[in-house]
Scaffold this motif. Structure first.
Motif, PDB file in Angstrom:
ATOM      1  N   ALA A 126      14.508   2.303  -0.554  1.00  0.00           N
ATOM      2  CA  ALA A 126      15.046   1.063   0.015  1.00  0.00           C
ATOM      3  C   ALA A 126      14.504   0.842   1.422  1.00  0.00           C
ATOM      4  N   LYS A 127      14.404   1.917   2.200  1.00  0.00           N
ATOM      5  CA  LYS A 127      13.839   1.809   3.559  1.00  0.00           C
ATOM      6  C   LYS A 127      12.393   1.359   3.512  1.00  0.00           C
ATOM      7  N   THR A 128      11.621   1.962   2.611  1.00  0.00           N
ATOM      8  CA  THR A 128      10.200   1.624   2.467  1.00  0.00           C
ATOM      9  C   THR A 128      10.038   0.168   2.053  1.00  0.00           C
ATOM     10  N   THR A 129      10.864  -0.273   1.100  1.00  0.00           N
ATOM     11  CA  THR A 129      10.789  -1.650   0.623  1.00  0.00           C
ATOM     12  C   THR A 129      11.181  -2.620   1.723  1.00  0.00           C
ATOM     13  N   TYR A 161      22.492   2.219  -4.579  1.00  0.00           N
ATOM     14  CA  TYR A 161      23.140   2.770  -5.774  1.00  0.00           C
ATOM     15  C   TYR A 161      22.398   2.359  -7.044  1.00  0.00           C
ATOM     16  N   VAL A 162      21.987   1.099  -7.130  1.00  0.00           N
ATOM     17  CA  VAL A 162      21.245   0.632  -8.306  1.00  0.00           C
ATOM     18  C   VAL A 162      19.912   1.356  -8.406  1.00  0.00           C
ATOM     19  N   LEU A 163      19.221   1.505  -7.296  1.00  0.00           N
ATOM     20  CA  LEU A 163      17.947   2.236  -7.302  1.00  0.00           C
ATOM     21  C   LEU A 163      18.154   3.687  -7.735  1.00  0.00           C
ATOM     22  N   ALA A 164      19.232   4.307  -7.273  1.00  0.00           N
ATOM     23  CA  ALA A 164      19.526   5.694  -7.638  1.00  0.00           C
ATOM     24  C   ALA A 164      19.863   5.805  -9.127  1.00  0.00           C
ATOM     25  N   LEU A 165      20.642   4.855  -9.630  1.00  0.00           N
ATOM     26  CA  LEU A 165      20.970   4.853 -11.065  1.00  0.00           C
ATOM     27  C   LEU A 165      19.700   4.755 -11.904  1.00  0.00           C
ATOM     28  N   PHE A 221      18.290  -7.593 -21.184  1.00  0.00           N
ATOM     29  CA  PHE A 221      18.236  -9.024 -20.890  1.00  0.00           C
ATOM     30  C   PHE A 221      17.664  -9.108 -19.486  1.00  0.00           C
ATOM     31  N   LYS A 222      16.799 -10.033 -19.237  1.00  0.00           N
ATOM     32  CA  LYS A 222      16.095 -10.087 -17.959  1.00  0.00           C
ATOM     33  C   LYS A 222      16.950 -10.724 -16.860  1.00  0.00           C
ATOM     34  N   VAL A 223      17.990 -10.017 -16.483  1.00  0.00           N
ATOM     35  CA  VAL A 223      18.815 -10.361 -15.330  1.00  0.00           C
ATOM     36  C   VAL A 223      18.906  -9.106 -14.477  1.00  0.00           C
ATOM     37  N   PHE A 224      19.190  -9.249 -13.232  1.00  0.00           N
ATOM     38  CA  PHE A 224      19.278  -8.102 -12.309  1.00  0.00           C
ATOM     39  C   PHE A 224      17.978  -7.293 -12.305  1.00  0.00           C
ATOM     40  N   THR A 225      16.853  -7.973 -12.379  1.00  0.00           N
ATOM     41  CA  THR A 225      15.582  -7.248 -12.469  1.00  0.00           C
ATOM     42  C   THR A 225      15.120  -6.713 -11.124  1.00  0.00           C
ATOM     43  N   LYS A 226      15.532  -7.346 -10.044  1.00  0.00           N
ATOM     44  CA  LYS A 226      15.098  -6.879  -8.719  1.00  0.00           C
ATOM     45  C   LYS A 226      16.329  -6.568  -7.887  1.00  0.00           C
ATOM     46  N   SER A 227      16.354  -5.354  -7.385  1.00  0.00           N
ATOM     47  CA  SER A 227      17.463  -4.956  -6.536  1.00  0.00           C
ATOM     48  C   SER A 227      16.959  -3.940  -5.529  1.00  0.00           C
ATOM     49  N   ASN A 228      17.453  -4.069  -4.328  1.00  0.00           N
ATOM     50  CA  ASN A 228      17.153  -3.088  -3.291  1.00  0.00           C
ATOM     51  C   ASN A 228      18.433  -2.322  -2.925  1.00  0.00           C
TER      52      ASN A 228
END
Length: 160
Positions: A154-157, A114-118, A104-111
């Motif tokens: 995350a640092k780069t972003t 932990y989410v990026l690592a997952l 489902f198109k929720v939580f599509t962008k996160s910095n």
């Protein structure tokens, strides 16, 4: 005091279920039940549903039975085991289906690191489309290398 014991049972069960899910994923889903899991590793789905979605029964039925019979027996200790498994199932839905695969198109962008690592760990799991040779079979506990990569990302972003 009883509530602390019950909450402890729920928490310990939730944690143990992560390890159970890892073993089930590695040795059952990527083993003799690969037929049901294989479509989860393919990008060309013809349906929103996957055969892999049937695995919810592996956790849902025992959870339901433990809760049902536990409540019938005066909220026996295994009621709380059932709730621990249920909470893990809800976490699976939110983390795996919503955050990682974005069914489902929720939580599509996160910095969030932990989410990026997952997402990175799961992407590496799906990099191998075959039954053998995969990595990262867990959902919530991931290797530190993915967390380190996520910190860099995350640092780069953030710098952009």
């Amino acid at each position: 005091m009883e509530i602390l014991i019950n909450l402890s049972i729920v928490l310990v069960t939730f944690i143990l279920t992560e390890f159970s899910a890892w073993a089930n994923h590695k040795y059952i889903m990527h083993g003799f039940m690969w037929y049901f899991h294989a479509d989860h590793h393919k990008k060309d789905h013809k349906s929103w549903f996957e055969r892999n979605d049937l695995f919810f029964i592996i956790y849902a039925v025992p959870s339901w039975l433990l809760i049902m019979f536990g409540m019938k027996n005066g909220y026996a200790w295994y009621t709380w085991v059932g709730f621990g498994i249920l909470l893990y199932g809800l976490a699976y839905f939110f983390v795996h289906d919503l955050v990682i695969h974005q069914r489902f198109k929720v939580f599509t962008k996160s910095n969030n690191v932990y989410v990026l690592a997952l997402r990175r760990a799961h992407k590496m799991h799906h990099k191998n489309i075959g039954k053998h040779g995969g990595e990262s079979f867990g959902m919530l506990i991931i290797k530190s290398k993915y967390i380190q990569q996520a910190f860099k990302q995350a640092k780069t972003t953030a710098a952009s």
